[in-house]
Design a protein around this motif. Sequence first.
Motif, short mmCIF file in Angstrom:
data_model
loop_
_atom_site.label_atom_id
_atom_site.label_comp_id
_atom_site.label_asym_id
_atom_site.label_seq_id
_atom_site.Cartn_x
_atom_site.Cartn_y
_atom_site.Cartn_z
N GLN A 126 0.83 -1.20 0.00
CA GLN A 126 0.00 0.00 0.00
C GLN A 126 0.87 1.25 0.00
N LYS A 127 1.97 1.21 0.72
CA LYS A 127 2.86 2.37 0.77
C LYS A 127 3.42 2.68 -0.62
N SER A 128 3.82 1.64 -1.33
CA SER A 128 4.36 1.84 -2.68
C SER A 128 3.31 2.45 -3.60
N LEU A 129 2.09 1.93 -3.49
CA LEU A 129 1.00 2.41 -4.34
C LEU A 129 0.66 3.86 -4.01
N TYR A 130 0.51 4.14 -2.72
CA TYR A 130 0.15 5.49 -2.28
C TYR A 130 1.23 6.50 -2.67
N ASP A 131 2.48 6.14 -2.47
CA ASP A 131 3.58 7.04 -2.81
C ASP A 131 3.58 7.36 -4.31
N ARG A 132 3.24 6.36 -5.11
CA ARG A 132 3.20 6.57 -6.56
C ARG A 132 2.08 7.54 -6.93
N TYR A 133 0.93 7.39 -6.28
CA TYR A 133 -0.19 8.29 -6.56
C TYR A 133 0.13 9.72 -6.12
N VAL A 134 0.77 9.86 -4.98
CA VAL A 134 1.14 11.19 -4.49
C VAL A 134 2.11 11.86 -5.46
N ALA A 135 3.07 11.08 -5.95
CA ALA A 135 4.05 11.62 -6.90
C ALA A 135 3.37 12.07 -8.19
N ALA A 136 2.32 11.36 -8.57
CA ALA A 136 1.64 11.68 -9.83
C ALA A 136 0.63 12.80 -9.69
#
Length: 238
Positions: A126-136
């Motif tokens: 979930q952390k990897s997914l969330y971090d990717r969304y925040v970056a985008a």
Amino acid sequence: MTDYQDVFNMLKNHDLSDFTADEEAAVQANIAKMQAVLDNKQVDLLETTINELAASIDAHYMVENDVAITYKKGLIIANKNNCMPSSYAPGESAQAAVAFSQMAADAANEGLSLNDFSTYRSYSGQKSLYDRYVAADGQEAADRYSSRPGCSEHQTGLAFDIGGSNSAAWAETTFDDTEEAIWLANNAYKYGFILRYPPGKESVTGYMYESWHYRYVGDIAKTIYDSGKTLEEYLEVE
């Protein structure tokens, strides 16, 4: 008391095959305790007793003495205000998986294809997914459609993202008006699933409408569905 009986039916059928002898003994003791409370109609003890049962099961999936998990009526609460420790890793719920398989089979008999394209997700996943969304999209936007690590229902193993035959519409608003989405909205509760983030309830759930995100709650699903309430509203939690 029906609500508690429905949740109890789900909890007491949890697979304990990989529990230690001590863990299983603790769960069985709490099952017996809850059964006695129900049999004796000890209404004042229902909430505490069923939450103790749920906690004794979940203790198997986390580091001892880690951050406490929040329960209401024996159901684990995972939202922006109630998160789980990073050590909590139950995997996909076996009961939910069986229920989904039956639901998918029944939908197939009506010519529809249901696919559970995302179920259990670990804290790190979930952390990897969330971090990717925040970056985008930036954190403010990401927080409307993605959970911060530790706060995702997917970490409970009870959340199922469900799509139809068109994978291009998975987790997209284009799924909203499909035959599969409409069928799910009208039938998922029969199999123990509730639509977790319904339209017009973002101020309550904290997340925008997701026609594909369902949460397994067992027999109590029909009661929640009939109430027209979100899980937060039904359980009276924030």
